[in-house]
Write an enzyme that holds these catalytic residues in place. Structure first.
Site, PDB file in Angstrom:
ATOM      1  CD  GLU A 250      44.419  34.984  42.155  1.00 51.36           C
ATOM      2  OE1 GLU A 250      43.743  34.479  43.067  1.00 51.36           O
ATOM      3  OE2 GLU A 250      43.998  35.139  40.994  1.00 51.36           O
ATOM      4  CE  LYS A 267      36.807  34.817  41.730  1.00 46.79           C
ATOM      5  NZ  LYS A 267      36.905  34.284  40.349  1.00 46.79           N
TER       6      LYS A 267
END
Length: 460
Positions: A250, A267
């Protein structure tokens, strides 16, 4: 640091040598650090100066000669430590080009908004790196702005060419296991659901720690972890008796030329399968998951708000929403938010303000961090913090430290979690923790040998 002389550049004439192999050769050099940097690898070493925060005590050091540092007095405003010169043009080359590399842990950044407990290990490290190696076109090249760049090159080259290698073997003294039982996780989950129903929050990123005792260097495990994950924002950093090994997929914030910034929150997660049919079904389930889209959108809105504080009016955009990116173990739902920083904003000021990242806290952010502090039984430390760099012109890249292992003295840990919303199912969220790190956890536990541990115990 203002760059007042040209860079020294020399090919090491070594091909097909991995980053972890070079790190093992250079491991005795202080501040040795590796960043995958979205597959533009860089290894840096021997910072000219550095700052380290440990339990909120800041110490600043200046290098005198190879591996010898002297503590110095310094204005503790970190913006003054990180000197940015926007007149330097590095837009022609991607990646690190001399500047500042380091990490900031979750609790260090959270404490500006909430009362939080800090780990006793280092909480922040930033070093000014003038010498580094970059991997391009199948070979490693040495770059340096040092006055004695050629002498330093000879030291680096001789270490890499030497048959001698850092060999502090790593092993676990016990199996790495979750500190929470399923019952304890359920209790924390139910408290979050009650907070959501009461209107305190919309989403909380609940995480749990997996911990063990260990000895030796995490660096000896790096090759296996990086081959397992191929994570675009992986990295390694060693500061005295603290090690950080990241397999992060990420990006938190990329600082681009012309004061452009980009964040890519993750997410939404589904597991990968060897069977292509099952794997595609898992991917399609994520694509069409209204729950995960709602979760992702909450964090996108939160990050748009975080960026807007320091962005030019009207510059905050969302060019990508609910994209699916596939990694070795999981499919992730990833969005993208971009903006342009105001002219008078220091990039490091913006980074500290935006931390911790919204994808690993929840919404609203401050209340989410308060609930996390209440429910999680230990400080996260480096986990959910950030590892990255700034070039001297203010460009740079910083990750979110998920899928990352930290070791301090003989304690080693990794964490996993997920976003809890009103639509969340406890069993599914608990399983998601293991979907994210089961491969990492299983690999880590291969360094535990019960019969050896029993034998050592019997010797005392």
């Amino acid at each position: 640091m203002m760059l007042n002389h040209s860079i020294f550049k020399k090919n090491l004439n070594i091909s097909n040598i991995s980053a972890e192999h070079i790190l093992l050769k250079l491991a005795d050099l202080f501040g040795c650090v590796f960043l995958e940097d979205n597959h533009h690898p860089v290894i840096a070493f021997l910072p000219k100066k550095y700052v380290i925060f440990q339990t909120n005590v800041a110490k600043f050091y200046q290098r005198q000669n190879v591996n010898e540092y002297l503590e110095i007095k310094f204005n503790q405003n970190l913006n003054n430590f990180i000197k940015i010169d926007h007149n330097i043009d590095s837009s022609s080359t991607y990646g690190f080009q001399g500047g500042y590399i380091g990490f900031i842990d979750y609790n260090f950044s959270a404490q500006k908004n909430i009362h939080t407990t800090l780990q006793t290990q280092p909480n922040l490290f930033l070093g000014e790196y003038l010498s580094y190696l970059k991997y391009t076109d199948g070979t490693w090249t040495y770059y340096s702005y040092e006055n004695h760049a050629e002498e330093l090159f000879e030291i680096i080259h001789s270490k890499i060419s030497s048959p001698k290698i850092h060999n502090e073997k790593f092993k676990l003294k016990q199996e790495c296991q979750a500190k929470w039982s399923k019952k304890q996780y359920n209790q924390a989950f139910n408290k979050i659901k009650n907070y959501i129903k009461a209107g305190d929050c919309y989403q909380i990123n609940l995480t749990q720690e997996f911990k063990a005792k260990a000895q030796g260097s995490l660096l000896n495990t790096a090759k296996d972890f990086w081959q397992l994950t191929h994570a675009p924002y992986s990295g390694y950093l060693k500061i005295n008796d603290f090690e950080l090994l990241s397999c992060s997929p990420e990006l938190f914030i990329e600082f681009m030329p012309h004061k452009k910034i980009m964040t890519k929150p993750i997410k939404g997660t589904m597991p990968r399968y060897h069977d292509p049919i099952l794997d595609e079904q898992s991917k399609q389930k994520l694509i069409h998951s209204e729950k995960d889209q709602a979760e992702n959108l909450m964090i996108v809105d939160l990050l748009r708000n975080d960026l807007s504080v320091y962005a030019e009016i009207g510059s905050v955009k969302t060019p990508k929403l609910f994209n699916i990116e596939s990694f070795n173990q999981v499919h992730h739902m990833v969005s993208e938010v971009t903006a342009t920083l105001k002219d008078d904003i220091h990039p490091f000021e913006m980074l500290l303000s935006a931390l911790p990242g919204g994808s690993i806290t929840g919404a609203p952010k401050i209340r989410a961090m308060q609930i996390i502090e209440e429910l999680e039984i230990a400080p996260r430390g480096a986990y959910c913090g950030t590892l990255g760099y700034f070039n001297f012109d203010g460009t740079g890249s910083w990750n979110i430290l998920i899928r990352s292992i930290q070791k301090y003295q003989d304690d080693v840990s990794l964490w996993a979690g997920g976003g809890i919303t009103i639509a969340s199912d406890c069993d599914a969220e608990y399983q998601e923790c293991f979907d994210k790190i089961s491969a990492l956890l299983d690999l880590l536990n291969t360094w535990y040998q019960p019969e050896q541990a029993t034998q050592e115990k019997s010797e005392f």
